[in-house]
Design a protein around this motif. Structure first.
Motif, PDB file in Angstrom:
ATOM      1  N   ALA A  37      83.744 -24.022 114.062  1.00 62.84           N
ATOM      2  CA  ALA A  37      82.335 -24.324 113.808  1.00 62.84           C
ATOM      3  C   ALA A  37      81.486 -23.856 114.991  1.00 62.84           C
ATOM      4  O   ALA A  37      80.405 -23.279 114.815  1.00 62.84           O
ATOM      5  N   ARG A  38      81.988 -24.099 116.208  1.00 65.54           N
ATOM      6  CA  ARG A  38      81.282 -23.616 117.397  1.00 65.54           C
ATOM      7  C   ARG A  38      81.188 -22.097 117.392  1.00 65.54           C
ATOM      8  O   ARG A  38      80.120 -21.531 117.644  1.00 65.54           O
ATOM      9  N   ARG A  39      82.291 -21.429 117.105  1.00 61.23           N
ATOM     10  CA  ARG A  39      82.292 -19.972 117.115  1.00 61.23           C
ATOM     11  C   ARG A  39      81.353 -19.398 116.063  1.00 61.23           C
ATOM     12  O   ARG A  39      80.676 -18.395 116.295  1.00 61.23           O
ATOM     13  N   THR A  40      81.302 -20.042 114.902  1.00 62.49           N
ATOM     14  CA  THR A  40      80.391 -19.575 113.851  1.00 62.49           C
ATOM     15  C   THR A  40      78.945 -19.734 114.299  1.00 62.49           C
ATOM     16  O   THR A  40      78.115 -18.829 114.114  1.00 62.49           O
ATOM     17  N   GLY A  41      78.628 -20.892 114.881  1.00 66.63           N
ATOM     18  CA  GLY A  41      77.274 -21.118 115.374  1.00 66.63           C
ATOM     19  C   GLY A  41      76.874 -20.131 116.448  1.00 66.63           C
ATOM     20  O   GLY A  41      75.741 -19.619 116.461  1.00 66.63           O
ATOM     21  N   GLU A  42      77.801 -19.822 117.343  1.00 67.47           N
ATOM     22  CA  GLU A  42      77.501 -18.862 118.402  1.00 67.47           C
ATOM     23  C   GLU A  42      77.307 -17.456 117.844  1.00 67.47           C
ATOM     24  O   GLU A  42      76.440 -16.713 118.312  1.00 67.47           O
ATOM     25  N   ALA A  43      78.110 -17.094 116.853  1.00 71.46           N
ATOM     26  CA  ALA A  43      77.960 -15.768 116.240  1.00 71.46           C
ATOM     27  C   ALA A  43      76.582 -15.623 115.594  1.00 71.46           C
ATOM     28  O   ALA A  43      75.990 -14.539 115.599  1.00 71.46           O
ATOM     29  N   LEU A  44      76.063 -16.727 115.056  1.00 69.02           N
ATOM     30  CA  LEU A  44      74.773 -16.684 114.367  1.00 69.02           C
ATOM     31  C   LEU A  44      73.585 -16.760 115.328  1.00 69.02           C
ATOM     32  O   LEU A  44      72.566 -16.088 115.121  1.00 69.02           O
ATOM     33  N   TRP A  45      73.690 -17.588 116.372  1.00 71.84           N
ATOM     34  CA  TRP A  45      72.515 -17.909 117.171  1.00 71.84           C
ATOM     35  C   TRP A  45      72.625 -17.621 118.667  1.00 71.84           C
ATOM     36  O   TRP A  45      71.631 -17.711 119.378  1.00 71.84           O
ATOM     37  N   VAL A  46      73.797 -17.296 119.167  1.00 66.12           N
ATOM     38  CA  VAL A  46      73.945 -17.129 120.614  1.00 66.12           C
ATOM     39  C   VAL A  46      74.277 -15.687 121.000  1.00 66.12           C
ATOM     40  O   VAL A  46      73.586 -15.070 121.802  1.00 66.12           O
ATOM     41  N   HIS A  47      75.346 -15.156 120.432  1.00 59.45           N
ATOM     42  CA  HIS A  47      75.826 -13.844 120.856  1.00 59.45           C
ATOM     43  C   HIS A  47      74.837 -12.735 120.530  1.00 59.45           C
ATOM     44  O   HIS A  47      74.209 -12.731 119.465  1.00 59.45           O
ATOM     45  N   GLN A  48      74.731 -11.816 121.474  1.00 58.24           N
ATOM     46  CA  GLN A  48      73.935 -10.601 121.262  1.00 58.24           C
ATOM     47  C   GLN A  48      74.890  -9.436 121.484  1.00 58.24           C
ATOM     48  O   GLN A  48      75.275  -9.136 122.609  1.00 58.24           O
ATOM     49  N   TYR A  49      75.293  -8.814 120.410  1.00 54.45           N
ATOM     50  CA  TYR A  49      76.341  -7.800 120.481  1.00 54.45           C
ATOM     51  C   TYR A  49      75.781  -6.449 120.891  1.00 54.45           C
ATOM     52  O   TYR A  49      74.722  -6.027 120.425  1.00 54.45           O
ATOM     53  N   SER A  50      76.536  -5.763 121.775  1.00 51.01           N
ATOM     54  CA  SER A  50      76.111  -4.438 122.227  1.00 51.01           C
ATOM     55  C   SER A  50      76.427  -3.367 121.188  1.00 51.01           C
ATOM     56  O   SER A  50      75.818  -2.312 121.174  1.00 51.01           O
ATOM     57  N   LYS A  51      77.411  -3.664 120.301  1.00 54.92           N
ATOM     58  CA  LYS A  51      77.749  -2.730 119.235  1.00 54.92           C
ATOM     59  C   LYS A  51      77.182  -3.250 117.919  1.00 54.92           C
ATOM     60  O   LYS A  51      77.198  -4.449 117.657  1.00 54.92           O
ATOM     61  N   PRO A  52      76.682  -2.346 117.062  1.00 56.68           N
ATOM     62  CA  PRO A  52      76.048  -2.778 115.822  1.00 56.68           C
ATOM     63  C   PRO A  52      76.998  -3.445 114.845  1.00 56.68           C
ATOM     64  O   PRO A  52      76.591  -4.272 114.040  1.00 56.68           O
ATOM     65  N   SER A  53      78.295  -3.092 114.880  1.00 58.57           N
ATOM     66  CA  SER A  53      79.239  -3.677 113.937  1.00 58.57           C
ATOM     67  C   SER A  53      80.660  -3.559 114.480  1.00 58.57           C
ATOM     68  O   SER A  53      80.936  -2.795 115.398  1.00 58.57           O
ATOM     69  N   VAL A  54      81.559  -4.337 113.887  1.00 56.35           N
ATOM     70  CA  VAL A  54      82.969  -4.301 114.254  1.00 56.35           C
ATOM     71  C   VAL A  54      83.677  -3.315 113.333  1.00 56.35           C
ATOM     72  O   VAL A  54      83.424  -3.312 112.122  1.00 56.35           O
ATOM     73  N   PRO A  55      84.560  -2.461 113.854  1.00 56.72           N
ATOM     74  CA  PRO A  55      85.299  -1.547 112.982  1.00 56.72           C
ATOM     75  C   PRO A  55      86.039  -2.311 111.897  1.00 56.72           C
ATOM     76  O   PRO A  55      86.565  -3.408 112.142  1.00 56.72           O
ATOM     77  N   LEU A  56      86.075  -1.749 110.695  1.00 56.86           N
ATOM     78  CA  LEU A  56      86.689  -2.425 109.554  1.00 56.86           C
ATOM     79  C   LEU A  56      88.145  -2.780 109.837  1.00 56.86           C
ATOM     80  O   LEU A  56      88.610  -3.871 109.478  1.00 56.86           O
ATOM     81  N   SER A  57      88.874  -1.883 110.493  1.00 63.57           N
ATOM     82  CA  SER A  57      90.287  -2.143 110.781  1.00 63.57           C
ATOM     83  C   SER A  57      90.445  -3.364 111.677  1.00 63.57           C
ATOM     84  O   SER A  57      91.343  -4.196 111.464  1.00 63.57           O
ATOM     85  N   ASP A  58      89.556  -3.497 112.673  1.00 63.40           N
ATOM     86  CA  ASP A  58      89.608  -4.669 113.562  1.00 63.40           C
ATOM     87  C   ASP A  58      89.310  -5.943 112.804  1.00 63.40           C
ATOM     88  O   ASP A  58      89.950  -6.983 113.025  1.00 63.40           O
ATOM     89  N   ALA A  59      88.329  -5.870 111.915  1.00 62.09           N
ATOM     90  CA  ALA A  59      87.958  -7.050 111.137  1.00 62.09           C
ATOM     91  C   ALA A  59      89.110  -7.502 110.237  1.00 62.09           C
ATOM     92  O   ALA A  59      89.391  -8.694 110.115  1.00 62.09           O
ATOM     93  N   ILE A  60      89.795  -6.545 109.612  1.00 64.70           N
ATOM     94  CA  ILE A  60      90.916  -6.874 108.730  1.00 64.70           C
ATOM     95  C   ILE A  60      92.068  -7.485 109.523  1.00 64.70           C
ATOM     96  O   ILE A  60      92.656  -8.496 109.118  1.00 64.70           O
ATOM     97  N   ILE A  61      92.384  -6.881 110.666  1.00 66.92           N
ATOM     98  CA  ILE A  61      93.469  -7.403 111.501  1.00 66.92           C
ATOM     99  C   ILE A  61      93.173  -8.828 111.955  1.00 66.92           C
ATOM    100  O   ILE A  61      94.034  -9.710 111.897  1.00 66.92           O
TER     101      ILE A  61
END
Length: 201
Positions: A37-61
């Motif tokens: 729950a903490r990680r989800t909240g941070e992904a939505l409201w805290v983290h500012q990612y330097s890359k626009p998206s995560v590679p699909l292969s990384d997401a699947i793994i």
């Protein structure tokens, strides 16, 4: 979501006719849910990612990794409910403290960036005075303490695998920090700061 996988693996997790509520598994599942729950909240409201998206292969793994581990941990909790003892209480306290420290570390990293800037600045204060990646250190502490509550080979394996990955990431980031900032001036990056374990590594 990994929370769903863990919760769904044991239909008999919360109640067994012979013994009533299983407080050990309930504690473990609660800690697991709090973490994600903490990680989800941070992904939505805290983290500012330097890359626009995560590679699909990384997401699947990552998706497969967390679901398999969640299923395995959930099954062990359902089939062999861990007892509640002093180590469980210590585990819960350390877990919650580590989660709070992790959240603070992430907030401090977020505050280093103004607006949509992706410029890198040297983190200072709190545990950053000792290590480059305190958020990884606190993540390791979270899962190490989780094993005290879950008391299973599955939880221990998950903690060990995660620690190996986080130590590797911390070493890379520490090296990048030193290369980036020491280009701007001799020994600009704090010389005594370690990668992830204070005074050690």
């Amino acid at each position: 979501m990994p929370v769903s996988a863990l919760a769904a693996t044991g239909a008999d997790l919360l109640w067994k006719e012979s013994t009533g509520f299983q407080w050990g598994p309930i504690a473990a599942v609660t800690l697991w849910c709090c973490h994600f729950a903490r990680r989800t909240g941070e992904a939505l409201w805290v983290h500012q990612y330097s890359k626009p998206s995560v590679p699909l292969s990384d997401a699947i793994i990552e998706y497969v990794y967390y679901w398999i581990c969640a299923w395995w941990i959930g099954r062990t909790l359902a089939l062999s409910p861990p007892p509640v003892d002093c180590s469980s209480i210590v585990g819960c306290i350390v877990f919650l403290a580590a989660e709070l420290c992790n959240a603070r570390s992430h907030a401090m990293l977020r505050n280093l960036r103004s607006g949509k800037s992706t410029a890198v600045r040297i983190p200072r204060g709190f545990a950053f005075e000792y290590v480059s990646c305190p958020h990884y250190l606190f993540e390791i502490l979270s899962w190490a303490s989780f094993t005290l509550v879950a008391k299973s080979p599955a939880a221990s394996t998950f903690a060990i695998l995660g620690s190996v990955i986080l130590v590797s990431w911390a070493a890379d980031r520490h090296s990048n920090y030193k290369k980036t900032f020491n280009k701007r001036g001799p020994e600009m990056y704090p010389k005594n700061r370690k990668a992830i374990f204070p005074f050690v590594y």
